[in-house]
Scaffold this active site. Structure first.
Site, PDB file in Angstrom:
ATOM      1  N   GLU A  27       0.833  -1.201   0.000  1.00 51.47           N
ATOM      2  CA  GLU A  27       0.000   0.000   0.000  1.00 51.47           C
ATOM      3  C   GLU A  27       0.873   1.260   0.000  1.00 51.47           C
ATOM      4  O   GLU A  27       1.763   1.401   0.834  1.00 51.47           O
ATOM      5  CB  GLU A  27      -0.882   0.044   1.251  1.00 51.47           C
ATOM      6  CG  GLU A  27      -1.892  -1.071   1.350  1.00 51.47           C
ATOM      7  CD  GLU A  27      -2.722  -0.983   2.619  1.00 51.47           C
ATOM      8  OE1 GLU A  27      -3.877  -1.437   2.596  1.00 51.47           O
ATOM      9  OE2 GLU A  27      -2.230  -0.474   3.649  1.00 51.47           O
ATOM     10  N   CYS A  28       0.608   2.157  -0.902  1.00 53.65           N
ATOM     11  CA  CYS A  28       1.174   3.516  -0.939  1.00 53.65           C
ATOM     12  C   CYS A  28       2.699   3.514  -0.858  1.00 53.65           C
ATOM     13  O   CYS A  28       3.368   3.326  -1.858  1.00 53.65           O
ATOM     14  CB  CYS A  28       0.537   4.366   0.168  1.00 53.65           C
ATOM     15  SG  CYS A  28       0.687   6.147  -0.116  1.00 53.65           S
ATOM     16  N   GLY A  29       3.270   3.711   0.323  1.00 51.52           N
ATOM     17  CA  GLY A  29       4.726   3.661   0.446  1.00 51.52           C
ATOM     18  C   GLY A  29       5.273   2.330  -0.003  1.00 51.52           C
ATOM     19  O   GLY A  29       6.369   2.251  -0.586  1.00 51.52           O
ATOM     20  N   SER A  52      -0.738  -0.850  -4.574  1.00 52.28           N
ATOM     21  CA  SER A  52      -1.784   0.148  -4.799  1.00 52.28           C
ATOM     22  C   SER A  52      -1.542   1.381  -3.949  1.00 52.28           C
ATOM     23  O   SER A  52      -0.913   1.313  -2.887  1.00 52.28           O
ATOM     24  CB  SER A  52      -3.140  -0.474  -4.430  1.00 52.28           C
ATOM     25  OG  SER A  52      -4.147   0.486  -4.306  1.00 52.28           O
TER      26      SER A  52
END
Length: 450
Positions: free
Chosen positions: A331-333, A429
């Site tokens: 996720e993200c990072g 994502s």
């Protein structure tokens, strides 16, 4: 389960400073379980620092009322805390809609039947502070505003005048006030406070906030309000699917300076599905641990990109783990870490695209996505709620819809239309997810790891 909601009248009222200070001050005498309303990882890290107990999130965008109650109950039972203190988000009534409760602090207060303490930025206000309290009480009579804290008062004299106005005109007790003091503020990072994982930076500040609260807030009255809190409605709903994986798996989870954004219940859902969690550091360890699956959360990899990039043995081990078709969810990072580079510094390179930091926020909203391909956590045809908050972009140079697992219905994702890069058995994502909005997350992930 005794509890209270600490809510501001809007942003910039000093809500996190006061809430964290109250948690710290009361933790010296009681076991306190903290909660944060909304999709926030930063404020809970401050709470955890103050209470020495992991904080949790409550969010009516992800959760039904029954799930909110169950999540609160989970937290109180896990920690065996005497009191639950819930920090609100923005103003008491601010949510995703101008007319409904969804995503607001008020929705959490109502689901938990919890008393509310209203924190007001009373700079230059006296009678107008009373008008604000009356307005907040009148908008929704179901909300039980049982106390007020006045922040940013000019002086003791100003505080006493405003206290008299509020108590006389609104019949609501003022339980304390804070005279404005620039020494208790902290610097910002992005749109939030600096992450409390940087303990050397903020530990002393949290101590100072606790002392400030002890000197200026009537903690006995606050505890009494919590003690008077009415029962919670006996109507609960599960946070994750009752169908669970029976076989044991090992799930590796990075947790260090760079990666530290996880919803606690996502990890508990994995554990409920017979997963043994193996924590490790992509900065300090040589290779990832022996595991069946890898879950990489968010954080600030861009700040530690030099350290992450220089740990080539770790990069190679994670790349090999993906090449071997083992399940990875990021996720993200975590997405940024799995790209070719962050600001041209080499990373894992599961996805051969660059990620770069930007000066302006690229995505900041609740999200809704349709699943368009099977992946390690979801099946095609499902839909789920999440949120995104990123000052980075992945420079996707392909033109194939099949590179993605998610089609955005609300939010930005990677391309504005698609999110969830999918390769091998790896899904990455920009969307942060919570098990309450996708109750088969842990079951699917652990099943995929068998």
């Amino acid at each position: 389960m005794k509890r209270i909601v600490l809510s501001g009248t809007g942003s910039g009222v000093g809500k996190t400073t006061i809430s964290t200070g109250i948690m710290k001050a009361l933790s010296d005498e009681f076991k306190i379980q903290s909660f944060k309303v909304g999709p926030d990882y930063i404020d809970p890290s401050y709470h955890s620092c103050a209470t020495s107990i992991p904080s949790r999130n409550l969010d009516s965008f992800f959760m039904s009322d029954g799930q909110i109650r169950q999540s609160f109950k989970n937290g109180m039972q896990h920690s065996k805390a005497k009191y639950g203190i819930i920090e609100g988000v923005r103003g008491l009534y601010e949510g995703i809609s101008p007319v409904s409760d969804v995503g607001s602090t008020s929705s959490i207060a109502k689901a938990l039947n919890a008393p509310v303490i209203l924190i007001i930025n009373s700079r230059s206000l006296v009678r107008s502070a009373a008008a604000m309290v009356l307005g907040f009480k009148a908008l929704d009579p179901e909300i039980k505003i049982e106390g007020v804290i006045l922040n940013n008062t000019k002086s003791e004299k100003h505080y006493l005048k405003t206290k008299k106005a509020v108590e006389t005109l609104t019949n609501t007790p003022v339980i304390g006030g804070i005279i404005r003091n620039p020494d208790i503020t902290v610097k910002q990072r992005h749109l939030g406070l600096i992450p409390a994982v940087e303990k050397d930076t903020i530990a002393g500040m949290v101590e100072k906030w606790g002392e400030l609260i002890k000197e200026n807030i009537d903690l006995d009255m606050l505890v009494e309000i919590m003690k008077r809190s009415d029962d919670i409605e006996d109507d609960y709903a599960p946070i994750w699917s009752e169908t669970t994986t029976k076989q044991k798996t090992k799930v590796a989870i990075p947790f260090d300076e760079a990666f530290n954004f996880y919803y606690r219940e996502n990890i508990e859902a994995l554990e409920a599905n017979n997963a043994e969690i193996e924590y490790f550091s992509p900065i300090h360890d040589e290779v990832m641990p022996d595991a069946d699956a890898l879950y990489i959360g968010g954080g600030y990899p861009e700040i530690f990109k030099k350290e992450l990039s220089s740990n080539t043995s770790m990069l190679k081990s994670i790349k090999q783990f993906s090449d071997d078709n083992n399940p990875i969810y990021a996720e993200c990072g975590g997405l940024m870490y799995l790209t070719r580079s962050i600001d041209d510094m080499p990373m894992v390179d599961v996805f051969n695209y660059k990620s770069t930091l930007t000066k302006k926020v690229q995505g900041l909203s609740y999200t809704i996505a349709d699943v368009i391909q099977d992946n390690p956590i979801l099946k095609k045809g499902q839909s789920y709620h999440g949120h995104e908050f990123h000052y980075s972009k992945v420079e996707y140079t392909g033109n194939n819809k099949n590179d993605f697992a998610l089609e955005m219905k609300r939010g930005v994702g990677i391309t504005g239309k698609y999110d969830g890069l999918l390769k091998n058995n790896t899904l990455a994502s920009y969307v942060h997810t919570h098990t309450a909005s996708m109750d088969e997350f842990a079951y699917n992930f652990t099943q995929n790891a068998l």
